[in-house]
Design a protein around this motif. Structure first.
Motif, PDB file in Angstrom:
ATOM      1  N   THR A 126      -0.584   0.443  12.726  1.00 52.24           N
ATOM      2  CA  THR A 126      -1.393   0.333  11.510  1.00 52.24           C
ATOM      3  C   THR A 126      -0.783  -0.633  10.491  1.00 52.24           C
ATOM      4  O   THR A 126      -1.295  -0.751   9.379  1.00 52.24           O
ATOM      5  CB  THR A 126      -1.527   1.723  10.852  1.00 52.24           C
ATOM      6  OG1 THR A 126      -0.219   2.204  10.524  1.00 52.24           O
ATOM      7  CG2 THR A 126      -2.218   2.713  11.790  1.00 52.24           C
TER       8      THR A 126
ATOM      9  N   LYS B 186       4.415  14.160   4.225  1.00 54.10           N
ATOM     10  CA  LYS B 186       3.369  14.073   3.201  1.00 54.10           C
ATOM     11  C   LYS B 186       3.385  15.389   2.417  1.00 54.10           C
ATOM     12  O   LYS B 186       2.794  16.380   2.828  1.00 54.10           O
ATOM     13  CB  LYS B 186       1.999  13.830   3.847  1.00 54.10           C
ATOM     14  CG  LYS B 186       1.872  12.501   4.559  1.00 54.10           C
ATOM     15  CD  LYS B 186       0.551  12.366   5.302  1.00 54.10           C
ATOM     16  CE  LYS B 186      -0.599  12.119   4.360  1.00 54.10           C
ATOM     17  NZ  LYS B 186      -1.859  11.823   5.098  1.00 54.10           N
TER      18      LYS B 186
ATOM     19  N   LYS C 150       0.854  -1.186   0.000  1.00 57.47           N
ATOM     20  CA  LYS C 150       0.000   0.000   0.000  1.00 57.47           C
ATOM     21  C   LYS C 150       0.894   1.242   0.000  1.00 57.47           C
ATOM     22  O   LYS C 150       2.071   1.163   0.332  1.00 57.47           O
ATOM     23  CB  LYS C 150      -0.896   0.038   1.246  1.00 57.47           C
ATOM     24  CG  LYS C 150      -1.932  -1.064   1.346  1.00 57.47           C
ATOM     25  CD  LYS C 150      -2.730  -0.892   2.637  1.00 57.47           C
ATOM     26  CE  LYS C 150      -3.737  -2.004   2.846  1.00 57.47           C
ATOM     27  NZ  LYS C 150      -4.456  -1.864   4.132  1.00 57.47           N
ATOM     28  N   HIS C 151       0.292   2.370  -0.349  1.00 62.22           N
ATOM     29  CA  HIS C 151       1.027   3.631  -0.311  1.00 62.22           C
ATOM     30  C   HIS C 151       1.418   3.937   1.134  1.00 62.22           C
ATOM     31  O   HIS C 151       0.666   3.639   2.073  1.00 62.22           O
ATOM     32  CB  HIS C 151       0.169   4.767  -0.885  1.00 62.22           C
ATOM     33  CG  HIS C 151       0.953   5.993  -1.228  1.00 62.22           C
ATOM     34  ND1 HIS C 151       1.358   6.904  -0.277  1.00 62.22           N
ATOM     35  CD2 HIS C 151       1.410   6.456  -2.426  1.00 62.22           C
ATOM     36  CE1 HIS C 151       2.035   7.883  -0.870  1.00 62.22           C
ATOM     37  NE2 HIS C 151       2.078   7.641  -2.173  1.00 62.22           N
TER      38      HIS C 151
ATOM     39  N   ASN D 179       1.274   6.535   2.765  1.00 64.15           N
ATOM     40  CA  ASN D 179       0.302   7.391   3.460  1.00 64.15           C
ATOM     41  C   ASN D 179      -0.736   6.588   4.241  1.00 64.15           C
ATOM     42  O   ASN D 179      -1.388   7.113   5.142  1.00 64.15           O
ATOM     43  CB  ASN D 179      -0.435   8.295   2.464  1.00 64.15           C
ATOM     44  CG  ASN D 179       0.457   9.350   1.854  1.00 64.15           C
ATOM     45  OD1 ASN D 179       1.624   9.472   2.204  1.00 64.15           O
ATOM     46  ND2 ASN D 179      -0.086  10.113   0.912  1.00 64.15           N
ATOM     47  N   SER D 180      -0.891   5.307   3.892  1.00 64.23           N
ATOM     48  CA  SER D 180      -1.912   4.470   4.536  1.00 64.23           C
ATOM     49  C   SER D 180      -1.550   4.063   5.955  1.00 64.23           C
ATOM     50  O   SER D 180      -2.397   3.517   6.670  1.00 64.23           O
ATOM     51  CB  SER D 180      -2.143   3.196   3.719  1.00 64.23           C
ATOM     52  OG  SER D 180      -2.479   3.474   2.390  1.00 64.23           O
ATOM     53  N   PHE D 181      -0.321   4.333   6.391  1.00 68.18           N
ATOM     54  CA  PHE D 181       0.148   3.741   7.639  1.00 68.18           C
ATOM     55  C   PHE D 181       0.346   4.757   8.758  1.00 68.18           C
ATOM     56  O   PHE D 181       0.922   4.429   9.798  1.00 68.18           O
ATOM     57  CB  PHE D 181       1.455   2.976   7.381  1.00 68.18           C
ATOM     58  CG  PHE D 181       1.290   1.889   6.365  1.00 68.18           C
ATOM     59  CD1 PHE D 181       0.718   0.682   6.704  1.00 68.18           C
ATOM     60  CD2 PHE D 181       1.669   2.100   5.043  1.00 68.18           C
ATOM     61  CE1 PHE D 181       0.544  -0.322   5.758  1.00 68.18           C
ATOM     62  CE2 PHE D 181       1.501   1.112   4.088  1.00 68.18           C
ATOM     63  CZ  PHE D 181       0.932  -0.104   4.442  1.00 68.18           C
TER      64      PHE D 181
END
Length: 394
Positions: free
Chosen positions: A136, A165, A126-127, A129-131
Protein backbone atom coordinates in the motif's frame (compact mmCIF):
# COMPACT_ATOMS: atom_id res chain seq x y z
CA UNK A 1 20.63 -35.35 12.20
CA UNK A 2 19.47 -35.05 8.60
CA UNK A 3 16.42 -32.93 7.91
CA UNK A 4 17.18 -31.84 4.35
CA UNK A 5 14.95 -32.52 1.37
CA UNK A 6 15.10 -36.17 0.36
CA UNK A 7 15.57 -37.35 -3.21
CA UNK A 8 11.84 -38.12 -3.33
CA UNK A 9 10.79 -34.54 -2.56
CA UNK A 10 9.79 -32.49 -5.58
CA UNK A 11 11.39 -29.08 -5.74
CA UNK A 12 8.98 -26.22 -6.36
CA UNK A 13 9.73 -24.69 -9.73
CA UNK A 14 7.05 -22.01 -9.84
CA UNK A 15 8.26 -18.43 -9.72
CA UNK A 16 9.42 -17.32 -6.29
CA UNK A 17 10.65 -14.00 -4.92
CA UNK A 18 13.05 -13.75 -1.99
CA UNK A 19 13.54 -10.35 -0.36
CA UNK A 20 16.30 -9.51 2.12
CA UNK A 21 18.25 -6.38 2.99
CA UNK A 22 22.00 -6.03 3.03
CA UNK A 23 23.06 -7.32 6.43
CA UNK A 24 26.29 -7.60 8.35
CA UNK A 25 26.50 -10.16 11.14
CA UNK A 26 29.12 -10.38 13.85
CA UNK A 27 30.76 -8.86 16.88
CA UNK A 28 30.79 -5.03 16.81
CA UNK A 29 28.72 -4.82 13.63
CA UNK A 30 26.89 -1.96 15.38
CA UNK A 31 30.00 0.21 15.10
CA UNK A 32 29.55 0.35 11.31
CA UNK A 33 26.48 2.57 11.73
CA UNK A 34 28.46 5.77 11.22
CA UNK A 35 30.04 4.40 8.03
CA UNK A 36 26.64 3.59 6.58
CA UNK A 37 25.17 6.92 7.65
CA UNK A 38 27.99 8.62 5.73
CA UNK A 39 27.63 6.42 2.66
CA UNK A 40 23.88 7.10 2.58
CA UNK A 41 24.54 10.85 2.65
CA UNK A 42 23.21 11.56 6.14
CA UNK A 43 22.80 15.25 6.96
CA UNK A 44 20.83 14.69 10.13
CA UNK A 45 19.82 11.33 11.58
CA UNK A 46 16.69 10.45 13.52
CA UNK A 47 17.94 7.83 15.99
CA UNK A 48 14.92 5.80 17.10
CA UNK A 49 15.40 3.75 20.26
CA UNK A 50 13.93 3.28 23.76
CA UNK A 51 14.90 4.06 27.32
CA UNK A 52 15.93 0.50 28.14
CA UNK A 53 19.00 0.59 25.90
CA UNK A 54 20.16 4.19 25.54
CA UNK A 55 22.38 4.00 28.64
CA UNK A 56 23.99 0.68 27.80
CA UNK A 57 27.75 0.83 27.12
CA UNK A 58 27.36 -0.70 23.66
CA UNK A 59 24.79 1.98 22.77
CA UNK A 60 27.14 4.73 23.91
CA UNK A 61 29.77 3.23 21.60
CA UNK A 62 27.41 3.86 18.68
CA UNK A 63 26.82 7.45 19.76
CA UNK A 64 30.55 8.05 20.11
CA UNK A 65 31.10 6.69 16.63
CA UNK A 66 28.49 9.08 15.23
CA UNK A 67 30.11 12.03 17.01
CA UNK A 68 33.60 11.09 15.87
CA UNK A 69 32.34 11.10 12.31
CA UNK A 70 30.60 14.48 12.85
CA UNK A 71 27.18 12.98 12.11
CA UNK A 72 24.39 15.13 13.55
CA UNK A 73 21.51 13.22 15.14
CA UNK A 74 18.50 13.55 17.38
CA UNK A 75 17.13 10.74 19.58
CA UNK A 76 13.47 9.73 19.64
CA UNK A 77 12.89 7.14 22.38
CA UNK A 78 9.17 7.34 23.22
CA UNK A 79 8.29 3.91 21.82
CA UNK A 80 6.01 1.44 23.62
CA UNK A 81 6.53 -2.36 23.68
CA UNK A 82 3.64 -2.63 21.20
CA UNK A 83 4.41 0.44 19.04
CA UNK A 84 1.45 2.79 18.72
CA UNK A 85 0.25 4.67 15.69
CA UNK A 86 0.39 7.94 17.62
CA UNK A 87 4.05 7.29 18.46
CA UNK A 88 4.81 6.82 14.78
CA UNK A 89 3.19 10.16 14.00
CA UNK A 90 5.12 11.97 16.75
CA UNK A 91 8.35 10.47 15.47
CA UNK A 92 7.52 11.50 11.91
CA UNK A 93 6.91 15.09 13.02
CA UNK A 94 10.27 15.15 14.83
CA UNK A 95 11.95 13.81 11.70
CA UNK A 96 10.40 16.49 9.48
CA UNK A 97 10.82 19.37 11.95
CA UNK A 98 14.53 18.61 12.33
CA UNK A 99 15.05 18.15 8.58
CA UNK A 100 16.38 14.63 9.00
CA UNK A 101 17.15 12.54 5.94
CA UNK A 102 18.00 9.13 7.45
CA UNK A 103 16.66 6.86 10.21
CA UNK A 104 18.86 4.77 12.48
CA UNK A 105 16.83 2.34 14.60
CA UNK A 106 18.41 0.64 17.62
CA UNK A 107 16.14 -1.65 19.60
CA UNK A 108 13.81 -4.62 19.56
CA UNK A 109 10.99 -5.24 17.13
CA UNK A 110 8.82 -2.47 18.54
CA UNK A 111 11.49 0.17 17.91
CA UNK A 112 12.31 -1.17 14.45
CA UNK A 113 8.64 -1.31 13.43
CA UNK A 114 8.06 2.22 14.74
CA UNK A 115 11.06 3.42 12.73
CA UNK A 116 9.65 1.76 9.61
CA UNK A 117 6.34 3.52 10.22
CA UNK A 118 8.09 6.88 10.63
CA UNK A 119 9.81 6.37 7.29
CA UNK A 120 6.53 5.52 5.58
CA UNK A 121 4.78 8.62 6.91
CA UNK A 122 7.58 11.08 6.14
CA UNK A 123 7.77 9.98 2.50
CA UNK A 124 4.09 9.45 1.79
CA UNK A 125 2.61 12.35 3.80
CA UNK A 126 -0.35 10.38 5.17
CA UNK A 127 -1.33 9.02 8.56
CA UNK A 128 0.22 5.63 9.30
CA UNK A 129 -3.27 4.09 9.49
CA UNK A 130 -3.54 4.57 5.71
CA UNK A 131 -0.96 1.90 4.95
CA UNK A 132 -2.43 -1.24 6.48
CA UNK A 133 -2.26 -4.28 4.22
CA UNK A 134 -0.03 -5.51 1.42
CA UNK A 135 1.84 -3.18 -0.96
CA UNK A 136 0.00 0.00 0.00
CA UNK A 137 3.08 2.28 0.04
CA UNK A 138 3.48 4.55 -2.98
CA UNK A 139 6.82 6.25 -2.33
CA UNK A 140 10.14 4.88 -1.06
CA UNK A 141 11.01 5.55 2.56
CA UNK A 142 14.18 7.36 3.71
CA UNK A 143 17.31 5.26 4.19
CA UNK A 144 16.84 2.99 7.19
CA UNK A 145 19.65 1.36 9.17
CA UNK A 146 18.58 -1.18 11.81
CA UNK A 147 20.53 -2.53 14.77
CA UNK A 148 18.45 -5.23 16.52
CA UNK A 149 18.86 -5.59 20.28
CA UNK A 150 16.82 -8.77 20.83
CA UNK A 151 17.36 -12.23 19.40
CA UNK A 152 13.84 -12.73 18.24
CA UNK A 153 11.79 -10.33 16.16
CA UNK A 154 14.05 -10.06 13.08
CA UNK A 155 12.25 -6.87 12.08
CA UNK A 156 15.65 -5.75 10.85
CA UNK A 157 15.41 -8.10 7.84
CA UNK A 158 11.65 -8.39 7.27
CA UNK A 159 9.12 -6.76 5.00
CA UNK A 160 6.63 -6.47 7.89
CA UNK A 161 5.80 -3.57 10.18
CA UNK A 162 3.26 -4.20 12.96
CA UNK A 163 1.69 -1.07 14.46
CA UNK A 164 -0.94 -0.81 17.20
CA UNK A 165 -4.03 1.20 16.21
CA UNK A 166 -4.83 2.43 19.69
CA UNK A 167 -8.28 3.79 18.92
CA UNK A 168 -9.39 0.36 17.67
CA UNK A 169 -7.25 -1.72 20.08
CA UNK A 170 -5.95 -3.56 17.05
CA UNK A 171 -2.53 -4.36 15.58
CA UNK A 172 -2.34 -3.66 11.89
CA UNK A 173 0.17 -5.32 9.59
CA UNK A 174 1.94 -3.33 6.90
CA UNK A 175 3.63 -5.68 4.44
CA UNK A 176 5.77 -4.28 1.67
CA UNK A 177 9.23 -4.47 0.15
CA UNK A 178 9.32 -0.72 0.89
CA UNK A 179 9.78 -1.41 4.62
CA UNK A 180 12.75 -3.75 4.20
CA UNK A 181 15.65 -1.85 5.82
CA UNK A 182 18.54 -0.70 3.67
CA UNK A 183 21.01 -2.43 5.96
CA UNK A 184 20.88 -4.45 9.17
CA UNK A 185 23.87 -4.43 11.51
CA UNK A 186 23.37 -7.60 13.55
CA UNK A 187 25.63 -7.60 16.58
CA UNK A 188 25.35 -10.25 19.34
CA UNK A 189 26.98 -7.83 21.80
CA UNK A 190 23.60 -6.09 22.09
CA UNK A 191 22.09 -9.26 23.59
CA UNK A 192 24.51 -9.46 26.50
CA UNK A 193 22.53 -6.92 28.55
CA UNK A 194 19.12 -8.58 28.06
CA UNK A 195 17.48 -10.09 31.13
CA UNK A 196 16.69 -13.79 31.11
CA UNK A 197 12.92 -13.51 30.67
CA UNK A 198 13.21 -11.16 27.69
CA UNK A 199 15.82 -13.50 26.22
CA UNK A 200 13.42 -16.42 26.61
CA UNK A 201 10.39 -14.63 25.17
CA UNK A 202 12.17 -13.14 22.17
CA UNK A 203 13.89 -16.46 21.52
CA UNK A 204 10.53 -18.23 21.41
CA UNK A 205 9.29 -15.50 19.09
CA UNK A 206 12.11 -16.43 16.72
CA UNK A 207 11.29 -20.13 17.09
CA UNK A 208 7.64 -19.42 16.26
CA UNK A 209 8.76 -17.52 13.14
CA UNK A 210 10.67 -20.56 11.97
CA UNK A 211 7.85 -22.99 12.82
CA UNK A 212 5.22 -20.95 11.00
CA UNK A 213 7.39 -20.20 7.99
CA UNK A 214 8.20 -23.89 7.55
CA UNK A 215 4.55 -25.02 7.58
CA UNK A 216 3.27 -21.92 5.75
CA UNK A 217 1.42 -22.56 2.50
CA UNK A 218 3.78 -19.99 0.94
CA UNK A 219 6.90 -21.96 1.85
CA UNK A 220 9.65 -22.50 -0.69
CA UNK A 221 13.01 -24.29 -0.85
CA UNK A 222 14.64 -20.95 0.04
CA UNK A 223 12.58 -20.38 3.18
CA UNK A 224 12.72 -24.06 4.18
CA UNK A 225 16.51 -23.87 4.30
CA UNK A 226 16.49 -20.96 6.75
CA UNK A 227 13.50 -22.15 8.81
CA UNK A 228 14.92 -25.59 9.53
CA UNK A 229 18.34 -24.26 10.44
CA UNK A 230 16.74 -21.62 12.70
CA UNK A 231 14.78 -24.26 14.61
CA UNK A 232 17.91 -26.32 15.15
CA UNK A 233 20.09 -23.39 16.26
CA UNK A 234 17.53 -21.84 18.61
CA UNK A 235 16.55 -25.13 20.20
CA UNK A 236 20.19 -26.04 20.81
CA UNK A 237 21.35 -22.69 22.19
CA UNK A 238 18.52 -20.62 23.67
CA UNK A 239 18.34 -22.27 27.11
CA UNK A 240 22.13 -22.29 27.39
CA UNK A 241 22.21 -18.57 26.61
CA UNK A 242 19.93 -17.96 29.60
CA UNK A 243 22.31 -19.87 31.83
CA UNK A 244 25.37 -18.08 30.45
CA UNK A 245 24.16 -14.58 29.50
CA UNK A 246 27.60 -13.09 28.87
CA UNK A 247 28.76 -15.94 26.62
CA UNK A 248 29.08 -14.14 23.30
CA UNK A 249 29.24 -17.38 21.32
CA UNK A 250 25.86 -18.51 22.68
CA UNK A 251 24.34 -15.06 22.22
CA UNK A 252 25.67 -15.03 18.67
CA UNK A 253 24.09 -18.38 17.88
CA UNK A 254 20.72 -17.20 19.18
CA UNK A 255 21.05 -14.02 17.12
CA UNK A 256 21.94 -16.11 14.05
CA UNK A 257 18.89 -18.30 14.61
CA UNK A 258 16.74 -15.19 14.84
CA UNK A 259 18.22 -13.89 11.58
CA UNK A 260 17.54 -17.15 9.76
CA UNK A 261 13.98 -17.29 11.11
CA UNK A 262 13.45 -13.70 9.99
CA UNK A 263 14.62 -14.42 6.46
CA UNK A 264 12.23 -17.39 6.40
CA UNK A 265 9.08 -15.69 7.68
CA UNK A 266 9.63 -12.46 5.78
CA UNK A 267 9.32 -14.47 2.58
CA UNK A 268 6.95 -17.30 3.59
CA UNK A 269 4.85 -15.26 6.02
CA UNK A 270 3.39 -16.64 9.25
CA UNK A 271 0.25 -18.29 10.59
CA UNK A 272 -2.36 -18.47 13.32
CA UNK A 273 0.06 -18.16 16.22
CA UNK A 274 0.85 -14.65 15.08
CA UNK A 275 -2.70 -13.67 14.18
CA UNK A 276 -3.75 -14.65 17.71
CA UNK A 277 -0.85 -12.86 19.40
CA UNK A 278 -1.23 -9.72 17.28
CA UNK A 279 -4.79 -9.51 18.55
CA UNK A 280 -3.66 -9.93 22.16
CA UNK A 281 -1.04 -7.22 21.71
CA UNK A 282 -3.46 -4.77 20.18
CA UNK A 283 -6.48 -5.42 22.41
CA UNK A 284 -4.78 -6.02 25.77
CA UNK A 285 -1.25 -4.70 25.14
CA UNK A 286 0.28 -8.06 26.11
CA UNK A 287 3.93 -8.93 25.31
CA UNK A 288 4.27 -10.51 21.89
CA UNK A 289 6.93 -13.15 22.54
CA UNK A 290 5.33 -14.52 25.68
CA UNK A 291 1.96 -14.78 23.93
CA UNK A 292 3.60 -16.71 21.08
CA UNK A 293 5.06 -19.15 23.60
CA UNK A 294 1.68 -19.68 25.28
CA UNK A 295 -0.25 -20.20 22.04
CA UNK A 296 2.17 -22.05 19.76
CA UNK A 297 1.65 -25.56 21.23
CA UNK A 298 -2.11 -25.26 20.73
CA UNK A 299 -1.75 -23.94 17.17
CA UNK A 300 0.59 -26.82 16.29
CA UNK A 301 -2.02 -29.28 17.51
CA UNK A 302 -4.71 -27.45 15.49
CA UNK A 303 -2.62 -27.35 12.30
CA UNK A 304 -1.11 -30.82 12.50
CA UNK A 305 -3.54 -32.71 10.20
CA UNK A 306 -2.86 -30.26 7.34
CA UNK A 307 0.95 -30.20 7.73
CA UNK A 308 1.80 -33.63 9.09
CA UNK A 309 4.93 -34.24 7.01
CA UNK A 310 6.44 -30.88 7.86
CA UNK A 311 5.68 -31.14 11.56
CA UNK A 312 7.30 -34.61 11.56
CA UNK A 313 10.41 -32.99 10.16
CA UNK A 314 10.30 -30.35 12.92
CA UNK A 315 9.89 -33.10 15.52
CA UNK A 316 13.00 -34.77 14.12
CA UNK A 317 14.97 -31.52 14.33
CA UNK A 318 13.92 -31.17 17.98
CA UNK A 319 15.20 -34.67 18.73
CA UNK A 320 11.82 -36.29 19.33
CA UNK A 321 12.07 -40.06 18.62
CA UNK A 322 9.25 -40.50 16.13
CA UNK A 323 10.17 -43.75 14.36
CA UNK A 324 7.67 -46.03 16.08
CA UNK A 325 5.02 -43.43 16.94
CA UNK A 326 1.57 -43.10 15.37
CA UNK A 327 0.50 -39.86 13.74
CA UNK A 328 -1.50 -38.91 16.83
CA UNK A 329 1.40 -39.73 19.14
CA UNK A 330 3.79 -37.54 17.12
CA UNK A 331 1.34 -34.64 17.22
CA UNK A 332 1.05 -34.77 21.00
CA UNK A 333 4.76 -35.40 21.47
CA UNK A 334 5.55 -32.24 19.48
CA UNK A 335 2.94 -30.23 21.37
CA UNK A 336 4.27 -31.47 24.71
CA UNK A 337 7.84 -30.74 23.65
CA UNK A 338 6.86 -27.09 23.17
CA UNK A 339 5.25 -27.02 26.60
CA UNK A 340 8.47 -28.44 28.03
CA UNK A 341 10.60 -25.85 26.21
CA UNK A 342 8.44 -23.10 27.72
CA UNK A 343 8.78 -24.55 31.21
CA UNK A 344 12.55 -24.91 30.86
CA UNK A 345 12.78 -21.25 29.82
CA UNK A 346 10.62 -20.06 32.71
CA UNK A 347 7.59 -19.14 30.58
CA UNK A 348 4.93 -20.71 32.76
CA UNK A 349 1.93 -18.37 32.60
CA UNK A 350 -1.30 -19.08 30.76
CA UNK A 351 -3.44 -16.37 29.19
CA UNK A 352 -5.68 -16.17 32.27
CA UNK A 353 -2.67 -15.35 34.43
CA UNK A 354 -1.73 -12.58 32.00
CA UNK A 355 -5.11 -10.89 32.50
CA UNK A 356 -7.20 -12.44 29.72
CA UNK A 357 -10.73 -13.42 30.74
CA UNK A 358 -13.50 -15.28 28.96
CA UNK A 359 -15.30 -12.05 28.04
CA UNK A 360 -12.26 -11.06 25.97
CA UNK A 361 -12.35 -14.13 23.74
CA UNK A 362 -15.07 -12.96 21.33
CA UNK A 363 -13.52 -9.56 20.53
CA UNK A 364 -10.04 -11.09 20.40
CA UNK A 365 -11.12 -13.74 17.90
CA UNK A 366 -13.00 -11.22 15.74
CA UNK A 367 -9.89 -9.08 15.49
CA UNK A 368 -7.57 -12.06 14.97
CA UNK A 369 -9.57 -13.49 12.05
CA UNK A 370 -8.85 -10.32 10.04
CA UNK A 371 -5.08 -10.67 10.45
CA UNK A 372 -3.26 -11.40 7.15
CA UNK A 373 -1.14 -14.11 8.79
CA UNK A 374 -4.17 -16.44 8.62
CA UNK A 375 -3.87 -16.51 4.83
CA UNK A 376 -0.68 -18.58 4.96
CA UNK A 377 -1.62 -20.82 7.87
CA UNK A 378 -1.71 -24.44 6.66
CA UNK A 379 -5.24 -24.87 8.02
CA UNK A 380 -7.68 -22.08 7.22
CA UNK A 381 -9.29 -20.98 10.49
CA UNK A 382 -12.74 -19.61 11.14
CA UNK A 383 -13.68 -17.43 14.10
CA UNK A 384 -14.84 -20.38 16.21
CA UNK A 385 -11.45 -22.07 15.71
CA UNK A 386 -9.65 -19.03 17.05
CA UNK A 387 -11.99 -18.84 20.02
CA UNK A 388 -11.19 -22.46 20.81
CA UNK A 389 -7.46 -21.82 20.62
CA UNK A 390 -7.77 -18.90 23.02
CA UNK A 391 -9.79 -21.02 25.44
CA UNK A 392 -7.27 -23.84 25.31
CA UNK A 393 -4.49 -21.39 26.17
CA UNK A 394 -6.37 -19.89 29.14
Amino acid sequence: MNYNLSSDDKIQLELRKFVAPEYIFGTDARLLAANYCTSFGAKKVLLVSYEGVINQPWFLDIENSLRQNTIDYIIYSSVSPNPRNEEVMVGANIYLENKCNLILAIGGGSVLDCAKGIGIVTSNKKHINSFEGVDTIDYPTPPLICIPTTGGTAADVSQFAIINKIEERYKMAIISKAVVPDVALIDPVTLTTMDSFLTACTGIDALSHAFEAFVSNANSPFTDLYAQEAISIIHTNLLQSLKHPTDLDLRGKVMLGSLYAGLAFSNASLGCTHSLTHSLGGYLDLPHGECNAILMPHVVEFNYPQAETRYKRIADILGIPIKDLTTSQIKYALRDKLFQINDDLGITSKLKQRGVNTDDINPLAKKAIADPCNATNPRSPIVSDLKTLYREAM
